[in-house]
Design a protein around this motif. Structure first.
Motif: not given
Length: 197
Positions: A73-78, A173-174
């Motif tokens: 499951r891909p979660d937060d990314c930048v 995540r932050r």
């Protein structure tokens, strides 16, 4: 590390945690750098990341992880100008439970997803992501004149961190969300190199 029997050989030291099973359920924070830290996928202006076409392509392939790997499951990314940060959650095969994280937000994909790699380890997932983005980037160079890269798009290895609990997940995540705000001081920013940051 150099092999003394062959002075021309160079061996990369593994950065993986020895003895850890990277196919087991859990959450992982990964960082991938472009080769030579070239800024190829966009730029940061006024604390916001502005993706170019190549950067949008990288983000799109991250979102596609679950279509190839039903347990991922891909979660937060930048996507940053010369690197990528993302969280991937490898879901438990039975009830979709991630250790120390509670029930994952997405249900386990049904068996029989075409082309799926059930239970694939993290290195295989990241290699697939790097391959897909590299192949599409090469097409972008040929068809749309995207900037060329030397030898490979991504550095050979990547960095990963095993996320151990909800608090750590929230902090990471932050960190991901705030990464563009800190680009002006980031040691990966070419404008900052050599300034002792």
């Amino acid at each position: 590390m150099t092999d003394l029997r062959d002075p021309g050989s160079v061996h990369r030291r593994s950065i993986r945690l020895k003895g850890y099973d990277y196919a087991q359920p859990g959450a992982y924070f990964v960082t991938i750098y472009t080769q030579n830290r070239l800024c190829l996928v966009g730029d940061v202006r006024e604390g916001k990341m502005h993706l170019n076409a190549a950067g949008s392509m990288v983000a799109r392939w991250w979102a596609e992880l679950a279509s190839k790997f039903p347990m991922a499951r891909p979660d937060d990314c930048v996507v940053m100008p010369n690197h990528f940060h993302g969280i991937v959650i490898i879901v438990g095969a039975d009830l979709g439970v991630c250790p120390n994280l509670g029930v994952c937000p997405n249900p386990v994909c049904p068996a029989g997803v075409q082309g799926a790699h059930v239970g694939a380890p993290l290195p295989e997932i990241i290699q697939w992501f790097k391959t897909m983005t590299t192949n599409e980037y090469i097409r972008g160079v040929k068809e749309f004149g995207w900037p060329r890269f030397p030898n490979r798009l991504w550095q050979h290895n990547y960095y990963e961190h095993i996320i151990r609990n909800e608090g750590e997940l929230s902090r990471i995540r932050r960190y991901i969300a705030e990464n563009p705000l800190k680009w002006a001081l980031d040691r990966e920013n070419p404008a900052c190199r050599g300034k002792g940051l």
